[in-house]
Scaffold this active site. Sequence first.
Site, PDB file in Angstrom:
ATOM      1  N   GLU A 120      31.588  66.982 -10.660  1.00 22.52           N
ATOM      2  CA  GLU A 120      30.522  65.941 -11.251  1.00 22.52           C
ATOM      3  C   GLU A 120      29.667  65.562  -9.967  1.00 22.52           C
ATOM      4  O   GLU A 120      30.090  65.695  -8.855  1.00 22.52           O
ATOM      5  CB  GLU A 120      31.289  65.161 -11.797  1.00 22.52           C
ATOM      6  CG  GLU A 120      31.695  65.374 -13.344  1.00 22.52           C
ATOM      7  CD  GLU A 120      32.314  64.204 -13.950  1.00 22.52           C
ATOM      8  OE1 GLU A 120      32.462  64.392 -15.541  1.00 22.52           O
ATOM      9  OE2 GLU A 120      33.018  63.478 -13.630  1.00 22.52           O
ATOM     10  N   HIS A 238      23.898  55.431 -17.527  1.00 28.45           N
ATOM     11  CA  HIS A 238      24.245  56.674 -17.425  1.00 28.45           C
ATOM     12  C   HIS A 238      23.010  57.386 -17.763  1.00 28.45           C
ATOM     13  O   HIS A 238      22.214  57.129 -18.833  1.00 28.45           O
ATOM     14  CB  HIS A 238      25.155  57.302 -18.509  1.00 28.45           C
ATOM     15  CG  HIS A 238      25.770  58.538 -18.503  1.00 28.45           C
ATOM     16  ND1 HIS A 238      25.207  59.951 -18.445  1.00 28.45           N
ATOM     17  CD2 HIS A 238      27.148  58.904 -17.957  1.00 28.45           C
ATOM     18  CE1 HIS A 238      25.842  60.890 -18.136  1.00 28.45           C
ATOM     19  NE2 HIS A 238      27.148  60.420 -17.733  1.00 28.45           N
ATOM     20  N   ARG A 286      24.396  58.997  -9.778  1.00 35.32           N
ATOM     21  CA  ARG A 286      24.191  58.467 -11.111  1.00 35.32           C
ATOM     22  C   ARG A 286      22.760  57.566 -11.186  1.00 35.32           C
ATOM     23  O   ARG A 286      21.976  57.936 -11.930  1.00 35.32           O
ATOM     24  CB  ARG A 286      25.210  58.140 -11.651  1.00 35.32           C
ATOM     25  CG  ARG A 286      25.171  57.931 -13.201  1.00 35.32           C
ATOM     26  CD  ARG A 286      26.663  57.779 -13.683  1.00 35.32           C
ATOM     27  NE  ARG A 286      27.539  58.862 -14.056  1.00 35.32           N
ATOM     28  CZ  ARG A 286      28.695  58.691 -14.489  1.00 35.32           C
ATOM     29  NH1 ARG A 286      29.101  57.468 -14.942  1.00 35.32           N
ATOM     30  NH2 ARG A 286      29.418  59.561 -14.737  1.00 35.32           N
ATOM     31  N   HIS A 347      26.356  52.105 -19.626  1.00 28.93           N
ATOM     32  CA  HIS A 347      27.547  52.911 -19.573  1.00 28.93           C
ATOM     33  C   HIS A 347      28.793  52.267 -19.084  1.00 28.93           C
ATOM     34  O   HIS A 347      30.052  52.358 -19.663  1.00 28.93           O
ATOM     35  CB  HIS A 347      27.239  54.310 -18.914  1.00 28.93           C
ATOM     36  CG  HIS A 347      28.519  55.294 -18.821  1.00 28.93           C
ATOM     37  ND1 HIS A 347      28.764  55.758 -19.889  1.00 28.93           N
ATOM     38  CD2 HIS A 347      29.144  55.814 -17.993  1.00 28.93           C
ATOM     39  CE1 HIS A 347      29.719  56.622 -19.816  1.00 28.93           C
ATOM     40  NE2 HIS A 347      29.807  56.714 -18.310  1.00 28.93           N
ATOM     41  N   ARG A 382      29.278  53.403  -9.406  1.00 26.50           N
ATOM     42  CA  ARG A 382      30.754  53.980  -9.632  1.00 26.50           C
ATOM     43  C   ARG A 382      30.507  55.455  -9.462  1.00 26.50           C
ATOM     44  O   ARG A 382      29.707  56.080 -10.082  1.00 26.50           O
ATOM     45  CB  ARG A 382      31.449  53.766 -11.023  1.00 26.50           C
ATOM     46  CG  ARG A 382      32.723  54.547 -11.319  1.00 26.50           C
ATOM     47  CD  ARG A 382      33.138  54.113 -12.549  1.00 26.50           C
ATOM     48  NE  ARG A 382      32.167  54.414 -13.630  1.00 26.50           N
ATOM     49  CZ  ARG A 382      32.474  55.527 -14.574  1.00 26.50           C
ATOM     50  NH1 ARG A 382      33.306  56.346 -14.218  1.00 26.50           N
ATOM     51  NH2 ARG A 382      31.664  55.760 -15.423  1.00 26.50           N
TER      52      ARG A 382
HETATM   53  P1  FAD Z   1      38.711  50.246 -22.969  1.00 27.90           P
HETATM   54  O1  FAD Z   1      38.952  51.734 -22.831  1.00 27.90           O
HETATM   55  O2  FAD Z   1      37.436  49.985 -23.003  1.00 27.90           O
HETATM   56  O3  FAD Z   1      39.725  49.739 -23.859  1.00 27.90           O
HETATM   57  C1  FAD Z   1      39.430  48.194 -23.772  1.00 27.90           C
HETATM   58  C2  FAD Z   1      40.620  47.592 -25.118  1.00 27.90           C
HETATM   59  O4  FAD Z   1      40.526  46.407 -25.253  1.00 27.90           O
HETATM   60  C3  FAD Z   1      40.093  48.193 -26.447  1.00 27.90           C
HETATM   61  O5  FAD Z   1      41.086  48.660 -27.259  1.00 27.90           O
HETATM   62  C4  FAD Z   1      39.388  46.900 -27.203  1.00 27.90           C
HETATM   63  O6  FAD Z   1      39.500  47.343 -28.500  1.00 27.90           O
HETATM   64  C5  FAD Z   1      40.259  46.100 -26.727  1.00 27.90           C
HETATM   65  N1  FAD Z   1      39.719  44.445 -26.595  1.00 27.90           N
HETATM   66  C6  FAD Z   1      38.537  44.209 -26.185  1.00 27.90           C
HETATM   67  N2  FAD Z   1      38.413  42.736 -26.357  1.00 27.90           N
HETATM   68  C7  FAD Z   1      39.575  42.472 -26.909  1.00 27.90           C
HETATM   69  C8  FAD Z   1      40.019  41.188 -27.355  1.00 27.90           C
HETATM   70  N3  FAD Z   1      39.251  39.859 -27.211  1.00 27.90           N
HETATM   71  N4  FAD Z   1      41.193  41.441 -28.062  1.00 27.90           N
HETATM   72  C9  FAD Z   1      41.956  42.330 -28.352  1.00 27.90           C
HETATM   73  N5  FAD Z   1      41.454  43.351 -27.797  1.00 27.90           N
HETATM   74  C10 FAD Z   1      40.278  43.572 -27.119  1.00 27.90           C
HETATM   75  N6  FAD Z   1      35.222  57.304 -17.008  1.00 27.90           N
HETATM   76  C11 FAD Z   1      35.769  58.344 -16.132  1.00 27.90           C
HETATM   77  O7  FAD Z   1      36.603  58.166 -15.405  1.00 27.90           O
HETATM   78  N7  FAD Z   1      35.880  59.486 -16.863  1.00 27.90           N
HETATM   79  C12 FAD Z   1      35.097  59.905 -17.882  1.00 27.90           C
HETATM   80  O8  FAD Z   1      34.735  61.173 -18.294  1.00 27.90           O
HETATM   81  C13 FAD Z   1      34.372  59.018 -18.617  1.00 27.90           C
HETATM   82  N8  FAD Z   1      33.642  59.240 -19.617  1.00 27.90           N
HETATM   83  C14 FAD Z   1      32.935  58.337 -20.431  1.00 27.90           C
HETATM   84  C15 FAD Z   1      32.438  58.521 -21.586  1.00 27.90           C
HETATM   85  C16 FAD Z   1      32.003  57.428 -22.537  1.00 27.90           C
HETATM   86  C17 FAD Z   1      31.381  57.680 -23.846  1.00 27.90           C
HETATM   87  C18 FAD Z   1      32.415  55.889 -22.129  1.00 27.90           C
HETATM   88  C19 FAD Z   1      31.901  54.926 -23.048  1.00 27.90           C
HETATM   89  C20 FAD Z   1      32.927  55.658 -20.913  1.00 27.90           C
HETATM   90  C21 FAD Z   1      33.562  56.822 -20.093  1.00 27.90           C
HETATM   91  N9  FAD Z   1      34.152  56.513 -18.864  1.00 27.90           N
HETATM   92  C22 FAD Z   1      34.534  57.588 -18.133  1.00 27.90           C
HETATM   93  C23 FAD Z   1      34.346  55.285 -18.502  1.00 27.90           C
HETATM   94  C24 FAD Z   1      35.865  54.917 -18.943  1.00 27.90           C
HETATM   95  O9  FAD Z   1      36.129  55.439 -20.094  1.00 27.90           O
HETATM   96  C25 FAD Z   1      35.950  53.790 -19.176  1.00 27.90           C
HETATM   97  O10 FAD Z   1      35.724  52.789 -17.923  1.00 27.90           O
HETATM   98  C26 FAD Z   1      37.701  53.291 -19.244  1.00 27.90           C
HETATM   99  O11 FAD Z   1      38.259  54.136 -20.334  1.00 27.90           O
HETATM  100  C27 FAD Z   1      38.077  51.827 -19.484  1.00 27.90           C
HETATM  101  O12 FAD Z   1      39.320  51.725 -19.997  1.00 27.90           O
HETATM  102  P2  FAD Z   1      40.096  50.404 -20.143  1.00 27.90           P
HETATM  103  O13 FAD Z   1      41.538  50.513 -20.688  1.00 27.90           O
HETATM  104  O14 FAD Z   1      39.836  49.599 -19.052  1.00 27.90           O
HETATM  105  O15 FAD Z   1      39.025  49.773 -21.452  1.00 27.90           O
HETATM  106  C1  SIN Z   2      30.328  61.682 -17.969  1.00 28.40           C
HETATM  107  O1  SIN Z   2      31.511  62.509 -18.688  1.00 28.40           O
HETATM  108  O2  SIN Z   2      29.627  61.973 -17.786  1.00 28.40           O
HETATM  109  C2  SIN Z   2      30.995  60.411 -17.874  1.00 28.40           C
HETATM  110  C3  SIN Z   2      31.966  60.509 -16.641  1.00 28.40           C
HETATM  111  C4  SIN Z   2      32.180  59.011 -16.194  1.00 28.40           C
HETATM  112  O3  SIN Z   2      31.556  58.300 -16.743  1.00 28.40           O
HETATM  113  O4  SIN Z   2      32.985  58.940 -15.217  1.00 28.40           O
END
Ligand code: FAD
Ligand code: SIN
Length: 542
Positions: A120, A238, A286, A347, A382
């Site tokens: 990537e 993004h 990015r 993003h 990032r």
């Molecule tokens: P999240 O996965 O966002 O989880 C947050 C949780 O908290 C959810 O369940 C939500 O419902 C809950 N929540 C929020 N507020 C409350 C509240 N007040 N009360 C109760 N529950 C609550 N990163 C990578 O490293 N690789 C990738 O390939 C990648 N691709 C991505 C593609 C997309 C489309 C997106 C949007 C992001 C991507 N990212 C990627 C970024 C990465 O997915 C996220 O940064 C990471 O998954 C965040 O995980 P998390 O557990 O911190 O939060």
């Molecule tokens: C992507 O697949 O382009 C997202 C990867 C990331 O946000 O780390």
Amino acid sequence: MKHSEYSAVIVGSGAAGLFAALKLSSQITLPDGILIVTKSTIGESNSKYAQGGIVGVLHQNKEDNVESHIEDTLRAGAGLSDKKVVKYISELSDTVINDLITYGVKFDKDKFGNLNFTLEAAHSHRRILHSGGDATGKGIVDALCKKVEEDSNITVLENTMAVELLINSNNETKGLIIYNSLTGEHEIVYSSAVILATGGVGQVYKYTTNPEGATGDGLDLAYNAGAIIQDMEFIQFHPTALALTPKSKERFLISEAVRGEGAKLIDSSGKEFMSKYHDKRELAPRDIVTRAIYSEMKKSHTTNMFLNASVIDKNKLAERFPTISKKCSVNGIDISSSPIPVAPAAHYTMGGIKATVEGKTSISGLYAIGEAASTGLHGANRLASNSLLECVVCAYELADYLSFANLETPKIIDNAIMQTIGIYSKPLTDIEYNIPELKQKLKDLMWNKAGIIRNERDLKSAISEIETMKANFKRERKCANIQEYEYRNMLTAAQLITESALNRTESVGAHSREDFKNSIQNEAKHSNIKKCNNTEIVEYVG
Ligand code: FAD
Ligand code: SIN
């Protein structure tokens, strides 16, 4: 109000929250068990939609090493990443990836059964592990959800939102107030360890790759409790989200991995343009690709550029990117022959609740992990696929740290806690708000005035409009429903982003000021904001 007690409460069921729950459960005997509260159904999160993959600096991959990953991360972070944190997280990559595999995550393999590593942007080596081609997040979240559901130490409350922290007069966390959207009831949960794994703030912007729940809830809770919030000006846009029509607000992600496999960015006449902006072209950092697309769109007065994936072998495209191929196909685009319309979208939130790699915040008993936290890994920008890695490493470290902590449930409820409970016991005044309209107004404002390219005039105007919107939303803290709570939290996130963006009078990483073009990267300092007796303290730390 009804109340309950747990040894630890985790807010959120994305990769960070789920992994933390499993690790806590496996390492520690917790007399009162672990509670996960989650706003929607279990697993619904940003994590679930992750496409590209997760960084795997594995001992078995002889072409790669930790030093190279550290260098790439520091370069992307533009002088604001903390080298010690980067090293720590990179070194644990091998351990946590193996843990994920043990929990049942199936990373893609080649025909010889070896793990498949992809490339990537801004990575020097093929080190990204993926699952289901471009459905890495689903692969991870589904496996972790299954394990959580089988674990009798973990209770999960779905459709339940954390709405306030209970902090005593000694500035210690003693639990939280939750809101059950099915019953409409508020409840108290007492606990000496509250872990915010609430994800990012993408929904604050008109165009975002983030699902609906990414409204910065944890940020609001922590900020309101007086925790230090760091680097909120650094929002990652993004470069390539699907832009179906100029008016369509949905921005489905077209993974960077598509460019990693060779796809080219072109304008409407089919001409490539990235060589004008960076020698790594499509695989430049990015923020640079985002600004390049944005600049081409401005120059040509168009609402998107295109990604030409037809240069990739047709079978490989279908096998590596089944989700993206399908999404485009149902919208009439055959990506093996037609260019994909793309435009930037909000993003990822590099800033957040200031936390150590073990999730410790500036408030005792309050922890933050995953995208909600700001550990210093990402700095001003990032590196792709470092986020899922940070989620699992910090969850792992937090569980280890808590195994030595005193997790007795609190017995003394003091005046400060009684005061907070009092706010949530009072009936609400009978005002109705058109929340979808208010949210949209805020999203438009943030996109137009605190988006990819910023300046003082627009930021000042945005701050003043946000103040007015806050004043017009006449809720003390308690709200009537999830939508209102989300709007309350989005206003806090928007305020923190705009104030931090105005204060940072330099362009660095993802924060681009057209009125301060010169980056002074080597001297950049973290911006810290904290609320104290209803006033804000802002400082810059190295
Ligand atoms: P999240 O996965 O966002 O989880 C947050 C949780 O908290 C959810 O369940 C939500 O419902 C809950 N929540 C929020 N507020 C409350 C509240 N007040 N009360 C109760 N529950 C609550 N990163 C990578 O490293 N690789 C990738 O390939 C990648 N691709 C991505 C593609 C997309 C489309 C997106 C949007 C992001 C991507 N990212 C990627 C970024 C990465 O997915 C996220 O940064 C990471 O998954 C965040 O995980 P998390 O557990 O911190 O939060
Ligand atoms: C992507 O697949 O382009 C997202 C990867 C990331 O946000 O780390």
